[in-house]
Design a protein around this motif. Structure first.
Motif, PDB file in Angstrom:
ATOM      1  N   SER A  17     -39.690  12.392 -26.888  1.00  6.84           N
ATOM      2  CA  SER A  17     -40.905  12.308 -26.070  1.00  6.84           C
ATOM      3  C   SER A  17     -41.266  10.857 -25.785  1.00  6.84           C
ATOM      4  O   SER A  17     -41.742  10.523 -24.699  1.00  6.84           O
ATOM      5  N   ASN A  18     -41.042   9.988 -26.746  1.00  8.65           N
ATOM      6  CA  ASN A  18     -41.363   8.579 -26.554  1.00  8.65           C
ATOM      7  C   ASN A  18     -40.440   7.901 -25.561  1.00  8.65           C
ATOM      8  O   ASN A  18     -40.854   6.955 -24.887  1.00  8.65           O
ATOM      9  N   VAL A  19     -39.227   8.354 -25.469  1.00 11.08           N
ATOM     10  CA  VAL A  19     -38.336   7.806 -24.444  1.00 11.08           C
ATOM     11  C   VAL A  19     -38.918   8.118 -23.067  1.00 11.08           C
ATOM     12  O   VAL A  19     -39.027   7.233 -22.207  1.00 11.08           O
ATOM     13  N   PHE A  20     -39.332   9.374 -22.862  1.00 10.67           N
ATOM     14  CA  PHE A  20     -39.946   9.742 -21.584  1.00 10.67           C
ATOM     15  C   PHE A  20     -41.222   8.943 -21.330  1.00 10.67           C
ATOM     16  O   PHE A  20     -41.433   8.416 -20.237  1.00 10.67           O
ATOM     17  N   MET A  21     -42.089   8.858 -22.337  1.00 14.28           N
ATOM     18  CA  MET A  21     -43.368   8.191 -22.132  1.00 14.28           C
ATOM     19  C   MET A  21     -43.198   6.693 -21.901  1.00 14.28           C
ATOM     20  O   MET A  21     -43.926   6.113 -21.094  1.00 14.28           O
ATOM     21  N   THR A  22     -42.252   6.095 -22.578  1.00 18.80           N
ATOM     22  CA  THR A  22     -42.016   4.665 -22.362  1.00 18.80           C
ATOM     23  C   THR A  22     -41.563   4.420 -20.930  1.00 18.80           C
ATOM     24  O   THR A  22     -42.017   3.463 -20.291  1.00 18.80           O
ATOM     25  N   PHE A  23     -40.683   5.272 -20.405  1.00 22.46           N
ATOM     26  CA  PHE A  23     -40.288   5.131 -19.004  1.00 22.46           C
ATOM     27  C   PHE A  23     -41.456   5.397 -18.074  1.00 22.46           C
ATOM     28  O   PHE A  23     -41.614   4.717 -17.057  1.00 22.46           O
ATOM     29  N   ALA A  24     -42.306   6.366 -18.415  1.00 25.81           N
ATOM     30  CA  ALA A  24     -43.472   6.661 -17.572  1.00 25.81           C
ATOM     31  C   ALA A  24     -44.431   5.477 -17.531  1.00 25.81           C
ATOM     32  O   ALA A  24     -44.979   5.155 -16.477  1.00 25.81           O
ATOM     33  N   TRP A  25     -44.636   4.837 -18.658  1.00 26.87           N
ATOM     34  CA  TRP A  25     -45.612   3.749 -18.732  1.00 26.87           C
ATOM     35  C   TRP A  25     -45.063   2.398 -18.296  1.00 26.87           C
ATOM     36  O   TRP A  25     -45.784   1.588 -17.736  1.00 26.87           O
ATOM     37  N   TYR A  26     -43.784   2.140 -18.586  1.00 27.90           N
ATOM     38  CA  TYR A  26     -43.247   0.792 -18.373  1.00 27.90           C
ATOM     39  C   TYR A  26     -42.041   0.717 -17.443  1.00 27.90           C
ATOM     40  O   TYR A  26     -41.677  -0.369 -17.009  1.00 27.90           O
ATOM     41  N   LEU A  70     -48.623  12.530 -38.870  1.00 26.24           N
ATOM     42  CA  LEU A  70     -47.979  12.700 -37.560  1.00 26.24           C
ATOM     43  C   LEU A  70     -48.331  11.549 -36.623  1.00 26.24           C
ATOM     44  O   LEU A  70     -47.477  11.039 -35.906  1.00 26.24           O
ATOM     45  N   LYS A  71     -49.586  11.134 -36.651  1.00 30.41           N
ATOM     46  CA  LYS A  71     -50.013  10.027 -35.782  1.00 30.41           C
ATOM     47  C   LYS A  71     -49.355   8.712 -36.205  1.00 30.41           C
ATOM     48  O   LYS A  71     -48.901   7.944 -35.361  1.00 30.41           O
ATOM     49  N   ALA A  72     -49.294   8.457 -37.498  1.00 30.35           N
ATOM     50  CA  ALA A  72     -48.645   7.239 -37.988  1.00 30.35           C
ATOM     51  C   ALA A  72     -47.161   7.244 -37.615  1.00 30.35           C
ATOM     52  O   ALA A  72     -46.607   6.223 -37.179  1.00 30.35           O
ATOM     53  N   MET A  73     -46.527   8.394 -37.777  1.00 29.19           N
ATOM     54  CA  MET A  73     -45.117   8.539 -37.409  1.00 29.19           C
ATOM     55  C   MET A  73     -44.940   8.263 -35.914  1.00 29.19           C
ATOM     56  O   MET A  73     -44.019   7.546 -35.507  1.00 29.19           O
ATOM     57  N   GLN A  74     -45.841   8.820 -35.111  1.00 30.45           N
ATOM     58  CA  GLN A  74     -45.797   8.625 -33.661  1.00 30.45           C
ATOM     59  C   GLN A  74     -45.860   7.139 -33.301  1.00 30.45           C
ATOM     60  O   GLN A  74     -45.110   6.666 -32.457  1.00 30.45           O
ATOM     61  N   GLU A  75     -46.746   6.406 -33.950  1.00 28.26           N
ATOM     62  CA  GLU A  75     -46.912   4.990 -33.623  1.00 28.26           C
ATOM     63  C   GLU A  75     -45.675   4.177 -33.982  1.00 28.26           C
ATOM     64  O   GLU A  75     -45.258   3.298 -33.225  1.00 28.26           O
ATOM     65  N   VAL A  76     -45.096   4.442 -35.125  1.00 26.13           N
ATOM     66  CA  VAL A  76     -43.891   3.712 -35.534  1.00 26.13           C
ATOM     67  C   VAL A  76     -42.735   4.041 -34.592  1.00 26.13           C
ATOM     68  O   VAL A  76     -41.993   3.154 -34.158  1.00 26.13           O
ATOM     69  N   ILE A  77     -42.588   5.312 -34.247  1.00 28.22           N
ATOM     70  CA  ILE A  77     -41.532   5.713 -33.314  1.00 28.22           C
ATOM     71  C   ILE A  77     -41.762   5.068 -31.957  1.00 28.22           C
ATOM     72  O   ILE A  77     -40.824   4.563 -31.322  1.00 28.22           O
ATOM     73  N   THR A  78     -43.012   5.045 -31.504  1.00 28.14           N
ATOM     74  CA  THR A  78     -43.340   4.430 -30.222  1.00 28.14           C
ATOM     75  C   THR A  78     -42.910   2.971 -30.194  1.00 28.14           C
ATOM     76  O   THR A  78     -42.316   2.505 -29.210  1.00 28.14           O
ATOM     77  N   LEU A  79     -43.215   2.247 -31.254  1.00 27.48           N
ATOM     78  CA  LEU A  79     -42.846   0.834 -31.300  1.00 27.48           C
ATOM     79  C   LEU A  79     -41.332   0.645 -31.339  1.00 27.48           C
ATOM     80  O   LEU A  79     -40.800  -0.264 -30.693  1.00 27.48           O
ATOM     81  N   GLY A  99     -41.384  -8.661 -34.277  1.00 26.77           N
ATOM     82  CA  GLY A  99     -40.887  -8.013 -35.497  1.00 26.77           C
ATOM     83  C   GLY A  99     -41.926  -7.967 -36.598  1.00 26.77           C
ATOM     84  O   GLY A  99     -42.111  -6.936 -37.246  1.00 26.77           O
ATOM     85  N   VAL A 100     -42.618  -9.077 -36.809  1.00 28.64           N
ATOM     86  CA  VAL A 100     -43.649  -9.126 -37.854  1.00 28.64           C
ATOM     87  C   VAL A 100     -44.796  -8.189 -37.498  1.00 28.64           C
ATOM     88  O   VAL A 100     -45.280  -7.419 -38.338  1.00 28.64           O
ATOM     89  N   GLY A 101     -45.236  -8.227 -36.258  1.00 25.13           N
ATOM     90  CA  GLY A 101     -46.327  -7.348 -35.835  1.00 25.13           C
ATOM     91  C   GLY A 101     -45.965  -5.877 -35.986  1.00 25.13           C
ATOM     92  O   GLY A 101     -46.755  -5.080 -36.506  1.00 25.13           O
ATOM     93  N   PHE A 102     -44.773  -5.511 -35.541  1.00 24.44           N
ATOM     94  CA  PHE A 102     -44.329  -4.122 -35.667  1.00 24.44           C
ATOM     95  C   PHE A 102     -44.173  -3.732 -37.132  1.00 24.44           C
ATOM     96  O   PHE A 102     -44.494  -2.612 -37.527  1.00 24.44           O
ATOM     97  N   ALA A 103     -43.672  -4.656 -37.954  1.00 26.55           N
ATOM     98  CA  ALA A 103     -43.512  -4.368 -39.382  1.00 26.55           C
ATOM     99  C   ALA A 103     -44.866  -4.129 -40.048  1.00 26.55           C
ATOM    100  O   ALA A 103     -44.988  -3.258 -40.922  1.00 26.55           O
ATOM    101  N   LEU A 104     -45.876  -4.867 -39.644  1.00 30.13           N
ATOM    102  CA  LEU A 104     -47.209  -4.654 -40.211  1.00 30.13           C
ATOM    103  C   LEU A 104     -47.764  -3.282 -39.826  1.00 30.13           C
ATOM    104  O   LEU A 104     -48.414  -2.619 -40.639  1.00 30.13           O
ATOM    105  N   ILE A 105     -47.497  -2.855 -38.607  1.00 28.87           N
ATOM    106  CA  ILE A 105     -47.914  -1.514 -38.197  1.00 28.87           C
ATOM    107  C   ILE A 105     -47.151  -0.461 -38.993  1.00 28.87           C
ATOM    108  O   ILE A 105     -47.722   0.536 -39.446  1.00 28.87           O
ATOM    109  N   ALA A 106     -45.851  -0.679 -39.206  1.00 31.29           N
ATOM    110  CA  ALA A 106     -45.062   0.248 -40.022  1.00 31.29           C
ATOM    111  C   ALA A 106     -45.577   0.274 -41.458  1.00 31.29           C
ATOM    112  O   ALA A 106     -45.604   1.332 -42.092  1.00 31.29           O
TER     113      ALA A 106
END
Length: 117
Positions: A17-26, A70-79, A99-106
């Motif tokens: 789903s994130n592959v689709f949404m990333t293409f939709a948004w960006y 589920l939401k936390a998983m979604q955010e990490v997958i999105t990044l 990388g540091v910013g994404f790691a902090l979110i993870a």
């Protein structure tokens, strides 16, 4: 006991789903010669398929994960999906700051899964 697929299916569906949404948004950032209303309509069309994957992911995942997980998983997958997309499709550089910013979110997601402290 929930079926074994309830643990992995949400992850796989959220990645797709994130592959689709990333293409939709960006994805349209490389298409500068089209009117904005056309870009929005195309993006909505792509997002339609994202919903067909994200909603079942959360419905199935609810059997074994809490909504916050589920939401936390979604955010990490999105990044993760965005990082790959940004480098491969948009030709952007992935920097140490990213990388540091994404790691902090993870790390934040890890705390959600860790449970009560």
């Amino acid at each position: 006991m929930p079926p074994a697929y309830a643990f992995i299916a949400p992850v796989l569906l959220l990645v797709a789903s994130n592959v689709f949404m990333t293409f939709a948004w960006y994805g349209h950032l490389k298409v500068e010669h089209r009117a904005l209303w056309v870009i929005v309509l195309v993006s909505w069309g792509i997002a339609f398929f994202e919903y067909w994957l994200a909603v079942p992911a959360n419905r199935i995942g609810r059997a074994v994960y809490e909504p916050a997980e589920l939401k936390a998983m979604q955010e990490v997958i999105t990044l993760a999906v965005f990082a790959v997309f940004s480098v491969t499709y948009l030709g952007e550089r992935f920097t140490l700051n990213h990388g540091v910013g994404f790691a902090l979110i993870a790390l934040g997601a890890w705390f959600v899964f860790k449970g009560p402290l």
